[in-house]
Scaffold this motif. Structure first.
Motif, PDB file in Angstrom:
ATOM      1  N   LEU A  45      -7.479   7.149 -17.681  1.00  0.00           N
ATOM      2  CA  LEU A  45      -8.625   7.746 -18.361  1.00  0.00           C
ATOM      3  C   LEU A  45      -8.175   8.677 -19.484  1.00  0.00           C
ATOM      4  N   MET A  46      -7.141   9.475 -19.227  1.00  0.00           N
ATOM      5  CA  MET A  46      -6.623  10.380 -20.257  1.00  0.00           C
ATOM      6  C   MET A  46      -6.094   9.599 -21.463  1.00  0.00           C
ATOM      7  N   LEU A  47      -5.393   8.487 -21.197  1.00  0.00           N
ATOM      8  CA  LEU A  47      -4.892   7.658 -22.293  1.00  0.00           C
ATOM      9  C   LEU A  47      -6.035   7.035 -23.086  1.00  0.00           C
ATOM     10  N   ALA A  48      -7.087   6.616 -22.356  1.00  0.00           N
ATOM     11  CA  ALA A  48      -8.244   6.000 -23.023  1.00  0.00           C
ATOM     12  C   ALA A  48      -8.949   7.009 -23.924  1.00  0.00           C
ATOM     13  N   ILE A  49      -9.105   8.233 -23.440  1.00  0.00           N
ATOM     14  CA  ILE A  49      -9.758   9.272 -24.238  1.00  0.00           C
ATOM     15  C   ILE A  49      -8.934   9.577 -25.486  1.00  0.00           C
ATOM     16  N   THR A  50      -7.633   9.732 -25.291  1.00  0.00           N
ATOM     17  CA  THR A  50      -6.750  10.032 -26.430  1.00  0.00           C
ATOM     18  C   THR A  50      -6.767   8.905 -27.454  1.00  0.00           C
ATOM     19  N   ALA A  51      -6.685   7.673 -26.963  1.00  0.00           N
ATOM     20  CA  ALA A  51      -6.690   6.519 -27.861  1.00  0.00           C
ATOM     21  C   ALA A  51      -7.994   6.428 -28.635  1.00  0.00           C
ATOM     22  N   GLN A  52      -9.103   6.699 -27.966  1.00  0.00           N
ATOM     23  CA  GLN A  52     -10.398   6.612 -28.638  1.00  0.00           C
ATOM     24  C   GLN A  52     -10.544   7.685 -29.716  1.00  0.00           C
ATOM     25  N   VAL A  53     -10.048   8.893 -29.438  1.00  0.00           N
ATOM     26  CA  VAL A  53     -10.111   9.970 -30.433  1.00  0.00           C
ATOM     27  C   VAL A  53      -9.311   9.588 -31.674  1.00  0.00           C
ATOM     28  N   VAL A  54      -8.102   9.070 -31.479  1.00  0.00           N
ATOM     29  CA  VAL A  54      -7.249   8.692 -32.606  1.00  0.00           C
ATOM     30  C   VAL A  54      -7.881   7.549 -33.395  1.00  0.00           C
ATOM     31  N   MET A  55      -8.373   6.530 -32.667  1.00  0.00           N
ATOM     32  CA  MET A  55      -8.962   5.368 -33.341  1.00  0.00           C
ATOM     33  C   MET A  55     -10.235   5.737 -34.087  1.00  0.00           C
ATOM     34  N   ARG A  56     -11.007   6.672 -33.520  1.00  0.00           N
ATOM     35  CA  ARG A  56     -12.234   7.094 -34.192  1.00  0.00           C
ATOM     36  C   ARG A  56     -11.911   7.829 -35.495  1.00  0.00           C
ATOM     37  N   LEU A  65     -14.351   1.019 -25.246  1.00  0.00           N
ATOM     38  CA  LEU A  65     -13.471   2.054 -24.731  1.00  0.00           C
ATOM     39  C   LEU A  65     -14.281   3.268 -24.260  1.00  0.00           C
ATOM     40  N   ASP A  66     -15.376   3.559 -24.953  1.00  0.00           N
ATOM     41  CA  ASP A  66     -16.288   4.609 -24.495  1.00  0.00           C
ATOM     42  C   ASP A  66     -16.884   4.246 -23.136  1.00  0.00           C
ATOM     43  N   ASP A  67     -17.331   2.987 -23.017  1.00  0.00           N
ATOM     44  CA  ASP A  67     -17.905   2.532 -21.746  1.00  0.00           C
ATOM     45  C   ASP A  67     -16.867   2.594 -20.627  1.00  0.00           C
ATOM     46  N   ALA A  68     -15.639   2.187 -20.928  1.00  0.00           N
ATOM     47  CA  ALA A  68     -14.580   2.188 -19.918  1.00  0.00           C
ATOM     48  C   ALA A  68     -14.311   3.590 -19.399  1.00  0.00           C
ATOM     49  N   TRP A  70     -16.499   6.058 -19.126  1.00  0.00           N
ATOM     50  CA  TRP A  70     -17.565   6.411 -18.188  1.00  0.00           C
ATOM     51  C   TRP A  70     -17.422   5.670 -16.872  1.00  0.00           C
ATOM     52  N   TRP A  71     -17.016   4.416 -16.941  1.00  0.00           N
ATOM     53  CA  TRP A  71     -16.818   3.628 -15.726  1.00  0.00           C
ATOM     54  C   TRP A  71     -15.739   4.265 -14.853  1.00  0.00           C
ATOM     55  N   MET A  72     -14.592   4.565 -15.452  1.00  0.00           N
ATOM     56  CA  MET A  72     -13.485   5.133 -14.685  1.00  0.00           C
ATOM     57  C   MET A  72     -13.829   6.508 -14.146  1.00  0.00           C
ATOM     58  N   TYR A  73     -14.478   7.320 -14.964  1.00  0.00           N
ATOM     59  CA  TYR A  73     -14.826   8.676 -14.534  1.00  0.00           C
ATOM     60  C   TYR A  73     -15.836   8.635 -13.392  1.00  0.00           C
ATOM     61  N   GLY A  74     -16.891   7.840 -13.546  1.00  0.00           N
ATOM     62  CA  GLY A  74     -17.920   7.762 -12.511  1.00  0.00           C
ATOM     63  C   GLY A  74     -17.377   7.236 -11.194  1.00  0.00           C
ATOM     64  N   PHE A  75     -16.555   6.201 -11.252  1.00  0.00           N
ATOM     65  CA  PHE A  75     -16.001   5.612 -10.035  1.00  0.00           C
ATOM     66  C   PHE A  75     -15.065   6.584  -9.330  1.00  0.00           C
ATOM     67  N   SER A  76     -14.137   7.175 -10.083  1.00  0.00           N
ATOM     68  CA  SER A  76     -13.132   8.052  -9.472  1.00  0.00           C
ATOM     69  C   SER A  76     -13.745   9.329  -8.922  1.00  0.00           C
ATOM     70  N   SER A 144     -24.275  -1.234 -26.426  1.00  0.00           N
ATOM     71  CA  SER A 144     -23.524  -1.522 -27.658  1.00  0.00           C
ATOM     72  C   SER A 144     -23.107  -2.987 -27.685  1.00  0.00           C
ATOM     73  N   ALA A 145     -23.108  -3.561 -28.869  1.00  0.00           N
ATOM     74  CA  ALA A 145     -22.785  -4.987 -29.009  1.00  0.00           C
ATOM     75  C   ALA A 145     -21.365  -5.303 -28.548  1.00  0.00           C
ATOM     76  N   ASN A 146     -20.426  -4.400 -28.793  1.00  0.00           N
ATOM     77  CA  ASN A 146     -19.031  -4.643 -28.395  1.00  0.00           C
ATOM     78  C   ASN A 146     -18.610  -3.746 -27.233  1.00  0.00           C
ATOM     79  N   GLY A 147     -19.603  -3.381 -26.384  1.00  0.00           N
ATOM     80  CA  GLY A 147     -19.304  -2.578 -25.205  1.00  0.00           C
ATOM     81  C   GLY A 147     -18.964  -3.452 -24.004  1.00  0.00           C
ATOM     82  N   LEU A 148     -18.844  -2.839 -22.840  1.00  0.00           N
ATOM     83  CA  LEU A 148     -18.591  -3.590 -21.601  1.00  0.00           C
ATOM     84  C   LEU A 148     -19.924  -4.122 -21.080  1.00  0.00           C
TER      85      LEU A 148
END
Length: 258
Positions: A45-56, A65-68, A70-76, A144-148
């Motif tokens: 999750l930390m890697l996903a957040i960091t990657a999304q910030v850089v890519m944005r 990646l935004d959806d992922a 929320w999925w990981m956070y909610g499940f864990s 989102s069209a390109n979401g999960l």
């Protein structure tokens, strides 16, 4: 499976807040096993957040990646709730509780788990099952069209995770119950009386609902819940629990005399 769960726990290496390892049941070990595996989602999750910030910042926002995240956070986090119950690592306000005797502490824990927490967990598991099933039937996906686009997978996991919390709570309640009472079925049912009543009511409802549907193919599904025999399932549940308590109490008395 049980061997795999037990082998994954080192009895000499207690996790933070973990207690009474020697008293843990297979359900406790199941919760800890699932929690240990799910814990690896946090570095991902930390890697996903960091990657999304850089890519944005680079102008390449990824909705999936935004959806992922929320999925990981909610499940864990939902799994973490069960882990906190099993290991007693949740935050407490022990101004009064810490000075009580062990039996008094145990009675408070049994009341809190059996009469307050378990009814809520069982209600939520029941509600979330219908919530997840409705999402599955609708094939719910991301906004989102390109979401999960299989959001129902996450929603269907919620009732399963609440069942995990139910198992954790029942196991912990049993451990506290054994401090001041014998571990009999009737004492266990009394310790979780509201929860047991609701479980029996729900079981009666679903058995009758499916029985009516199986024996009357012409009836509309929406009308099954309005059938007179289903209208009184709350009393069926109460009768079932009371009969179980009385029978268990009688058998325990007979065994003690024998």
């Amino acid at each position: 499976m049980s061997a795999q769960i037990e082998s994954s726990i080192d009895p000499h290496a207690h996790a933070s807040g973990e207690s009474d390892v020697d008293q843990q049941t297979i359900f406790d070990r199941l919760v800890i096993f699932v929690s240990s595996v799910t814990g690896w989602l946090f570095p991902i999750l930390m890697l996903a957040i960091t990657a999304q910030v850089v890519m944005r910042k680079l102008g390449h926002n990824q909705a999936w990646l935004d959806d992922a995240q929320w999925w990981m956070y909610g499940f864990s986090m939902t799994v973490g709730f069960s882990y906190a119950i099993t290991t007693q690592s949740h935050v407490r306000v022990d101004i009064l509780h810490q000075n009580f005797s062990a039996p008094k502490k145990a009675k408070i824990e049994v009341f809190g788990l059996g009469w307050l927490l378990l009814p809520f967990l069982i209600i939520m598991a029941d509600v979330l099952f219908h919530y997840g099933w409705a999402s599955f039937v609708a094939g719910e996906g991301s906004s989102s069209a390109n979401g999960l686009h299989k959001l129902y997978l996450l929603k269907l996991s919620l009732p399963a995770l609440f069942v995990l919390a139910i198992l954790a709570s029942m196991s912990m309640m049993r451990r506290h119950l054994m401090v001041f009472a014998s571990a009999r079925l009737w004492t266990f049912l009394l310790g979780m009386f509201p929860a047991a009543w609701f479980m029996a009511e729900r079981a009666s409802f679903y058995i009758l609902w499916w029985a009516i549907r199986a024996t009357n193919s012409e009836i509309e599904v929406r009308r099954i819940s309005n059938e007179p025999i289903i209208a009184h399932t709350i009393w069926y549940g109460l009768i079932i629990v009371l009969v179980a308590i009385i029978v268990s109490f009688g058998l325990s008395r007979r065994a003690s005399k024998g």
